[in-house]
Design a protein around this motif. Structure first.
Motif, PDB file in Angstrom:
ATOM      1  N   VAL A  58       0.837  -1.200   0.000  1.00 40.73           N
ATOM      2  CA  VAL A  58       0.000   0.000   0.000  1.00 40.73           C
ATOM      3  C   VAL A  58       0.872   1.250   0.000  1.00 40.73           C
ATOM      4  O   VAL A  58       0.656   2.187  -0.788  1.00 40.73           O
ATOM      5  CB  VAL A  58      -0.948  -0.005   1.214  1.00 40.73           C
ATOM      6  N   TYR A  59       1.877   1.279   0.871  1.00 39.39           N
ATOM      7  CA  TYR A  59       2.772   2.438   0.906  1.00 39.39           C
ATOM      8  C   TYR A  59       3.522   2.606  -0.410  1.00 39.39           C
ATOM      9  O   TYR A  59       3.716   3.727  -0.891  1.00 39.39           O
ATOM     10  CB  TYR A  59       3.761   2.292   2.059  1.00 39.39           C
ATOM     11  N   ALA A  60       3.967   1.496  -1.003  1.00 40.53           N
ATOM     12  CA  ALA A  60       4.706   1.569  -2.266  1.00 40.53           C
ATOM     13  C   ALA A  60       3.851   2.154  -3.388  1.00 40.53           C
ATOM     14  O   ALA A  60       4.377   2.768  -4.322  1.00 40.53           O
ATOM     15  CB  ALA A  60       5.210   0.179  -2.653  1.00 40.53           C
ATOM     16  N   ALA A  61       2.534   1.970  -3.293  1.00 38.60           N
ATOM     17  CA  ALA A  61       1.617   2.522  -4.295  1.00 38.60           C
ATOM     18  C   ALA A  61       1.213   3.960  -3.984  1.00 38.60           C
ATOM     19  O   ALA A  61       0.381   4.538  -4.689  1.00 38.60           O
ATOM     20  CB  ALA A  61       0.369   1.640  -4.385  1.00 38.60           C
ATOM     21  N   GLY A  62       1.797   4.527  -2.928  1.00 41.80           N
ATOM     22  CA  GLY A  62       1.463   5.896  -2.556  1.00 41.80           C
ATOM     23  C   GLY A  62       0.126   6.031  -1.869  1.00 41.80           C
ATOM     24  O   GLY A  62      -0.448   7.121  -1.827  1.00 41.80           O
ATOM     25  N   ARG A  63      -0.352   4.928  -1.325  1.00 39.86           N
ATOM     26  CA  ARG A  63      -1.657   4.919  -0.637  1.00 39.86           C
ATOM     27  C   ARG A  63      -1.446   4.738   0.866  1.00 39.86           C
ATOM     28  O   ARG A  63      -0.319   4.584   1.340  1.00 39.86           O
ATOM     29  CB  ARG A  63      -2.536   3.799  -1.196  1.00 39.86           C
ATOM     30  N   GLY A  64      -2.539   4.736   1.592  1.00 43.49           N
ATOM     31  CA  GLY A  64      -2.474   4.547   3.031  1.00 43.49           C
ATOM     32  C   GLY A  64      -3.862   4.492   3.614  1.00 43.49           C
ATOM     33  O   GLY A  64      -4.859   4.662   2.904  1.00 43.49           O
TER      34      GLY A  64
END
Length: 315
Positions: free
Chosen positions: A22-28
């Motif tokens: 999730v963090y790698a995709a720029g999400r959270g």
């Protein structure tokens, strides 16, 4: 004091590989940053608050933030992780399956894996996926498969694209999640989905969003606008009574003032929303739940007995 031996239907897991993806995709998450999570921390929290069994599910943003192939792969990894928890602690953890909702075929494949092979307790579906809400014909093949199995479906709020464009600084969990759940509940009723797929046991989170509060307004809507499906007030109220409701972040007398006039009392179950509801919040929830506005027998039913109708293996 004896443990209430709660069955928690709203309990999230955060596998480390999922958090990293999730963090790698720029999400959270809606709260900005993932809280620390491990099976050991979860069990410690459960013991502190008298939770005998926690049924795990994945929260926002789910698995649909990449490609269809990556969503399928990530769903399988999350489900296998949840299955390992259940195998290691069979008396403490259950699980709702994660499915890639944007792919009907992918969702059906994962449902078969999780319900037929892993023996999970049900499936978690987001109230919305992209622009569509549960009850949209797009999801009918998925609901048909779940109906065939008489499955339990735990509904979790999504974050609809329209919510993301609002010029408000408040995080989505404060209000938008409630509206997402409400829209799905209304769409399931007015689209006829709960009649076509009547064997599915839907659990609505957070006391059903705001649906219980505006039940009367909803029930007369077809009288106001003749374009709406010709549902009677009794049919709409029966639709709302068809659902199960958890009390996650919704344990107070204010909420129950509406919920108790809509839901069947035997269809209200306990939810903590851990770990996004942190231990301090859960302590307040449990304190409010036990503050005396509900009779002891009602609290016992919500804590455990009602959920056993859905999950008798935890008796």
């Amino acid at each position: 004091m004896a443990s209430p031996r709660r069955i928690d239907v709203h309990f999230h897991l955060i596998p480390p590989f999922y958090r990293d993806a999730v963090y790698a995709a720029g999400r959270g998450p809606a709260i900005g940053k993932y809280p620390e999570w491990s099976p050991e921390l979860a069990l410690e929290l459960m013991d502190r608050f008298g939770i005998a069994v926690a049924l795990t599910s994945l929260a926002q943003p789910g698995v649909g933030f990449g490609t269809p192939a990556s969503a399928q792969e990530l769903a399988r990894r999350c489900n296998d992780y949840a299955g390992e928890l259940c195998a290691r602690w069979p008396n403490r953890f259950g699980a709702f399956a994660t499915v890639p909702m944007a792919s009907v075929d992918g969702a059906r494949e994962e449902i078969a894996h999780c319900l037929d092979r892993l023996g999970m307790d049900g499936v978690s579906l987001f109230a919305s996926c992209g622009e569509k809400f549960l009850g949209d014909p797009f999801f009918d093949p998925v609901l048909d498969m779940l109906d065939e199995r008489g499955a339990v479906v735990f509904v979790h709020p999504g974050l609809h694209p329209s919510s993301k464009s609002l010029d408000l600084p408040w995080p989505s969990f404060m209000m938008e999640y409630l509206f997402d759940t409400t829209r799905a509940a209304v769409n399931l009723i007015f689209s006829g989905a709960i009649d076509r797929f009547s064997r599915i046991r839907f659990i609505l989170p957070h006391a059903g969003g705001v649906a219980p509060y505006f039940t009367w307004r909803l029930s007369v809507s077809p009288m106001i606008d003749k374009r709406l499906p010709r549902l009677t007030r009794e049919q709409i109220e029966a639709g709302l009574q068809h659902f199960w409701y958890d009390n996650a972040l919704s344990p107070g007398e204010q909420t129950f003032g509406s919920l108790d006039n809509v839901a069947r009392p035997e269809r209200i179950v306990f939810g903590s929303d851990y770990p996004f509801a942190n231990p301090d919040v859960i302590a307040e929830m449990v304190k409010t739940h036990a503050s005396g506005f509900l009779p002891d027998a009602r609290r016992t039913a919500i804590d455990r007995t009602n959920a056993l109708a859905l999950f008798p293996k935890y008796a």
